[in-house]
Scaffold this active site. Structure first.
Site, PDB file in Angstrom:
ATOM      1  N   LYS B  78      -8.538   5.855 -52.420  1.00 19.32           N
ATOM      2  CA  LYS B  78      -9.454   6.950 -52.570  1.00 19.32           C
ATOM      3  C   LYS B  78      -8.690   8.109 -52.450  1.00 19.32           C
ATOM      4  O   LYS B  78      -7.885   8.444 -51.233  1.00 19.32           O
ATOM      5  CB  LYS B  78     -10.590   6.779 -51.566  1.00 19.32           C
ATOM      6  CG  LYS B  78     -11.679   7.640 -51.964  1.00 19.32           C
ATOM      7  CD  LYS B  78     -12.945   7.536 -50.715  1.00 19.32           C
ATOM      8  CE  LYS B  78     -14.060   8.409 -51.300  1.00 19.32           C
ATOM      9  NZ  LYS B  78     -15.325   8.496 -50.320  1.00 19.32           N
ATOM     10  N   SER B 158     -19.647   8.213 -52.731  1.00 20.56           N
ATOM     11  CA  SER B 158     -18.597   8.943 -53.123  1.00 20.56           C
ATOM     12  C   SER B 158     -17.519   8.144 -53.414  1.00 20.56           C
ATOM     13  O   SER B 158     -16.476   8.574 -54.205  1.00 20.56           O
ATOM     14  CB  SER B 158     -18.332  10.133 -52.090  1.00 20.56           C
ATOM     15  OG  SER B 158     -17.605   9.232 -50.987  1.00 20.56           O
ATOM     16  N   SER B 182     -20.918   5.933 -48.672  1.00 16.03           N
ATOM     17  CA  SER B 182     -20.221   6.246 -49.842  1.00 16.03           C
ATOM     18  C   SER B 182     -19.160   5.004 -49.983  1.00 16.03           C
ATOM     19  O   SER B 182     -18.682   4.952 -50.977  1.00 16.03           O
ATOM     20  CB  SER B 182     -19.110   7.592 -49.481  1.00 16.03           C
ATOM     21  OG  SER B 182     -19.983   8.668 -49.800  1.00 16.03           O
TER      22      SER B 182
END
Lengths: 493, 491, 95
Positions: B78, B158, B182
């Protein structure tokens, strides 16, 4: 003996305005840099004067994802300082973020302590020149990060930012508004610095910025409510602190007496012109949005650790002063002069070790300090070591030399070095105590001055003249007591 | 070579050790898939050269018999994790071009265990979002579509890039971060497994901060076992993070015994929210039945302050974010927009650099901390947080883990909820409690909607008891036999 | 509690985010929507409840006072939009 300053509103502290006397009310926030190797929350060095941004870790530069880890030594020094100020140690304290934007504040917040500081209320005692003691309350002490440095004068359109200081550990020591004159303010900073140096928690070097003060000044008519205060920022000299307070108090009195009001504002002291002026960058009202720093847990201290630190505290100036007076028989004034500086006190104690305290004090405070002052030297740079001075004093005590000769010897030691006993031997300064030798000199002088000798019978003071003559003839080496006795015996008087 | 990317992480590990294929083969197969699947917009940076170099290094270890736990396993990262000398943006324009001279502890741990870096994954800007639509670099597309529809759906957020990449088999596993859901929410809506460990289990050092007291890194992968393998490597005490826990990392894989007999599973009535879609409720019931059948004891528990978790979160998280994001000021790195003075430079840089959702949250956070409002908002929210934590503490007296749905619904269309922030925020309604109380939680695919979209079940565990989550999660996974796959439309 | 447009301008200023005049009204609406929703927290009786300080049951650990970092000025400034002689450069700041 000790008076709480607020009640001690005696005449001399007030300043006179056109409409009457005014009282100055002062509170100080002193920022003292913890003498640590590395920063409060990062492993970067704290040394003064390095190349720009060379003592900056990625934490100090607030790179994304960087996190603070607290320096144990800095916590210990805050506790130590709190104990030295006889203050409350809070075993539970919290680090907060103080949020504001400024180019030398890389995180956009300063990690500080707001509602729950590590140290609570304490006291500092001031020795006033008139012998009185004034007590100044300490409100709190907390740990916080220093900001970096913006340089505004190297470029016409730009400011340059160096983060070397960013994250250096500071102890902010906040006084109560107990200070009533520029003199007290100066003595307060001096005393605080002395305590910090005794404790070894801050080097107290104001020129290099390791100790700075924000000075809050307001004025009021005696007995009335507190007036609106102005804060003079970032003062790094005791002389300027005093001058700035004098100027600012007078300015405020003038404004009020001319019908104006004081606006609370942040000021800078313009050292070149001796005036305070408003800081443009601080005009905007701040809203610091303090909240507990979620990157850190609350700081919890073990009582046993605090106790350990307490046991390791050195004797502090006030305790030392009391001991010098009570045990060594020093005058309060001499004791104050000696304890004001840790090195001076240490020097004196070495000299006084196993000797007469008062004699040692006289030698240190007048002869040594006088000579050092003339040569612009610090006690740590003294050409005469404490041990050597002690041995010189021993020569007086065992009647090897007189006090007067000793001063000569001291001057030689100070200028050229050397050991007192060697100088006395080499220069033949040993005191003459042999009464036969003295008698011979006395006889010669009496024989050469028959009229003066006759005067002594009616004017005993004339004996003094003969003493002087004998000392002169022996180059001061004759034992003055012996000379006196022999003269009395020969001339009566 | 496409079968190489079809394998689970555990199968890849075994194949590498058996020398059925090399780490280089594996990396290349994934790089090929990534390149062919760019339409998903899952990757912000593909680090092909780095991946191949690391793979070659892994092959040496495999050859020499010195293979480390993740030797040769290619992973996606990420974009919130700093990877040394690889652009790291956190999905934001304000960090465009930023190249960190440091490596986050979590990624360092992965490389130390032999993993191979495939690239940086797209995400909501600064992890603020539940759909990946707030990324400055464009939304990620969910590999899943409704049956018979061409409409692009969000992959959740997210960690949307991470979830999409794992679901589309561009990577066998990816790192994510979970501040309010997330990891779990995108895992649920893309049919994969996601784990948010106990707060403090994984170091936050080198992870771009959103809300420090809530952020926690974790794995996303296609199976519970794969997540267990990854978390073992990601976790561990880090002296550089003051909130990192000084505890040993258990063997999470070994905890998957398949046996939940006698384990007490709590079902909190407060999660049965108004307007809960029937499909979600049915899945939850199904989960209960699976665990009952496996011998677990189902107990009713009460978590009375559940409904306040989300509003409290939307005070605490923006408050911390408003402060954490103050460092993006155009002075030391990132975007700088000129201004006549320093204040204008800040204002212009931040206005141009932050997207709308980030600006909104920074402003909410600034407001709730400002003078006169702190007590009413921030302090009250932190008190409510204490109550939420107490609810769980009391629940643990009667149960060992708690079962809930992961999300209130399946993936939605891109743009569908973009206009209403509150509706978007409700996506985290079931996940946010674990962040507010620091507890570990896992999302496991449980089934699909009538449209064929995946749904997840969530297990919340006691602090530091991820082992029970892996154990129970493994049993749910086994029972669910979730074999649905998205139709490959993206390549 | 709700915010008015002046408050929104003030918050934007405190946040150092330039806000165009035409953005003020919609932003005011958005913030009020969120604030109205979080308002429900007021129903919760929190008398005597301490605010959460940390979700983890741990003591703040401390590091030793040794120099382990710094000496990397190039890493510190390499991402900066503008530098000069190792300093960061910003528009002139008036004190």
């Amino acid at each position: 003996m000790t008076t709480k300053s607020p009640e001690a509103t005696t005449g001399q502290k007030l300043i006179q305005g056109v409409t009457g006397p005014w009282e100055i009310v002062i509170g100080l926030e002193v920022h003292a840099q913890v003498s640590s190797n590395s920063k409060l929350f990062s492993g970067a060095a704290t040394e003064f004067g390095a190349a720009p941004n060379s003592q900056v870790s990625l934490v100090d530069a607030a790179m994304p994802g960087m996190l603070p880890v607290i320096n144990k030594y800095c916590v210990e020094q805050a506790v130590r300082t709190g104990l030295g100020l006889e203050a409350q140690i809070n075993n539970y304290s919290v680090f907060d973020r103080k949020n504001y934007f400024y180019p030398d504040l890389p995180q956009g917040y300063q990690i500080s302590q707001y509602l729950q500081p590590i140290v609570g209320e304490g006291t500092v005692l001031l020795d006033m020149p008139d012998g009185k003691t004034v007590e100044i309350g300490i409100e709190r002490l907390h740990l916080e990060q220093d900001a970096g440095k913006s340089i505004h004068d190297m470029h016409p359109q730009h400011s340059l930012v160096d983060l070397n200081r960013s994250g250096v550990a500071l102890m902010e020591i906040v006084s109560k508004p107990d200070i009533r004159s520029s003199e007290e303010a100066g003595l307060y900073v001096t005393k605080l610095r002395s305590i910090l140096r005794y404790l070894g928690t801050c080097d107290g070097n104001m020129e290099q910025g390791s100790m700075r003060a924000d000075v809050n000044v307001s004025v009021r008519r005696p007995g009335e409510e507190l007036g609106t205060r102005c804060e003079i920022k970032n003062m790094n000299s005791i002389r300027f602190i005093r001058a700035a307070i004098e100027y600012e108090a007078r300015r405020q009195v003038d404004v009020i007496e001319e019908g104006g009001t004081i606006t609370q504002e942040t000021l800078l002291y313009d050292t070149a012109n001796g005036v305070t002026r408003s800081m443009r960058s601080k005009e905007e009202a701040h809203d610091y949005r303090y909240f507990p720093d979620p990157d850190l847990l609350p700081l919890e201290l073990d009582q046993s650790w605090v106790d350990e630190i307490r046991l390791s505290l050195p004797e502090l100036p006030d305790q030392k002063k009391k001991r010098f007076i009570d045990d060594l028989g020093l005058s309060p004034y001499d004791a104050s002069v000696l304890v004001a500086d840790r090195e001076r006190a240490a020097y004196f104690e070495t000299v006084a070790e196993g000797r007469d305290g008062k004699l040692a004090s006289n030698w240190v405070t007048s002869d040594l300090f006088g000579a050092l002052k003339k040569s612009n030297l610090d006690v740590t740079e003294s050409p005469v070591s404490a041990e050597a001075l002690g041995r010189l004093i021993d020569l007086i005590s065992d009647n090897t030399i007189s006090g007067k000769i000793a001063k000569q010897v001291f001057e030689i030691m100070f200028a050229e070095g050397g050991e007192a006993a060697d100088i006395v031997e080499a220069r033949g300064l040993r005191q003459v105590t042999d009464s036969g030798a003295i008698e011979a000199v006395v006889d010669d002088i009496i024989a050469a001055n028959p009229e003066k000798a006759a005067e002594v019978a009616t004017k005993p003071k004339a004996l003094g003249w003969f003493v002087g003559q004998v000392m002169k003839a022996t180059q001061g080496k004759a034992n003055p007591q012996a000379v006196n006795e022999i003269l009395k015996k020969k001339l009566g008087g | 070579m496409s079968q190489l990317t079809d394998m689970t992480l555990a199968q890849m590990r075994d194949g590498l050790r058996a020398k059925t294929f090399s780490a280089h083969d594996l990396a290349e197969a994934h790089l090929t898939e990534m390149e062919a699947s760019r339409i998903l917009n899952a990757f912000l940076v593909e680090t092909g050269d780095k991946a191949l170099a690391m793979a070659r290094e892994s092959d040496k270890h495999l050859e020499a018999g010195t293979a480390r736990p993740l030797e040769g396993i290619p992973l996606g990262i990420k974009d919130l994790f700093c990877v040394k000398d690889v652009p790291t943006t956190a999905g934001s324009h304000i960090l465009e071009g930023f190249s960190p001279p440091y490596e986050s502890t979590v990624t360092q741990n992965l490389w130390h265990d032999g993993a191979v870096c495939l690239g940086k994954l797209n995400m909501d800007e600064f992890a603020m979002g539940s759909s990946n639509e707030t990324s400055y670099f464009g939304p990620v597309k969910n590999p899943w579509r409704r049956a018979g529809s061409n409409q692009d759906l969000v992959p959740g957020g997210s960690s949307g890039g991470s979830a999409a990449a794992v679901a589309a088999k561009l990577v066998p596993g990816a790192t994510g971060t979970d501040t309010g859901g997330s990891i779990r929410q995108p895992a649920a809506v893309t049919g994969i497994v996601g784990v948010k460990p106990t707060y403090g289990r994984c170091s936050r050092w080198g992870v771009v901060a959103f809300a420090s007291s809530l952020d926690q890194a974790g794995p996303l992968a296609r199976t519970v076992q794969d997540c267990a393998i990854m978390l073992k490597s990601m976790a561990g005490h880090d002296p550089k993070d003051s909130t990192s826990l000084k505890v040993d990392v258990p063997d999470f894989e070994a905890a998957m015994t398949g046996d939940v007999k006698g384990l007490r599973i709590g079902v909190p009535k407060e999660y049965r929210v108004d307007n809960m879609p029937e499909e979600i409720d049915a899945l939850w019931q199904q989960g209960i039945e699976w665990l009952k059948a496996a011998g677990a004891e189902i107990v009713d528990v009460t978590l009375p302050h559940t409904k306040y978790a989300l509003p409290a979160y939307y005070i605490v998280a923006p408050a911390e974010a408003s402060s954490n994001l103050a460092r993006y000021d155009g002075v030391r790195y990132g975007l700088r927009e000129a201004g006549t003075d320093i204040t204008e430079l800040y204002e212009n840089s931040r206005a141009a650099g932050f997207g709308h959702e980030v600006q909104r949250r920074v402003m909410i956070g600034t407001y709730v901390l400002s003078a006169g409002y702190y007590d009413a908002y921030y302090l009250q929210a932190q008190k409510v947080r204490t109550l939420i934590k107490r609810d769980f503490d009391e629940a643990w007296a009667t149960c060992d883990a708690i079962l809930t749905p992961t999300t209130p619904g399946p993936a939605f269309a891109i743009g569908e909820k973009a206009d209403d922030p509150l509706e978007m925020y409700l996506n985290d309604i079931f996940t946010v409690t674990a962040n507010m109380s620091g507890l570990p939680a896992i999302s496991i695919p449980g089934g699909v909607t009538k449209d064929g979209l995946p749904l997840g079940l969530q297990l919340i565990g006691k602090a530091l008891d991820e082992e029970t989550l892996f154990r129970v999660g493994g049993v749910i996974e086994e029972a669910a036999q979730f074999t649905a796959q998205p139709d490959v439309w993206w390549r | 509690m709700s915010v008015d447009q002046d408050t929104v301008r003030r918050i934007a200023k405190l946040s150092r985010i330039a806000i165009k005049e035409e953005q003020v009204e919609p932003m005011t609406g958005e913030l009020n929507g969120i604030l109205a929703w979080v308002e429900q927290l007021r129903e919760v009786n929190t008398d005597g409840v301490p605010p959460l300080t940390s979700v983890v049951e741990a003591k703040l650990s401390m590091r030793e006072d040794v120099i382990t970092d710094g000496g990397i000025p190039k890493d510190v400034t390499r991402n900066a939009p503008e530098t000069e002689d190792g300093f960061f450069v910003v528009p002139k700041v008036m004190e």
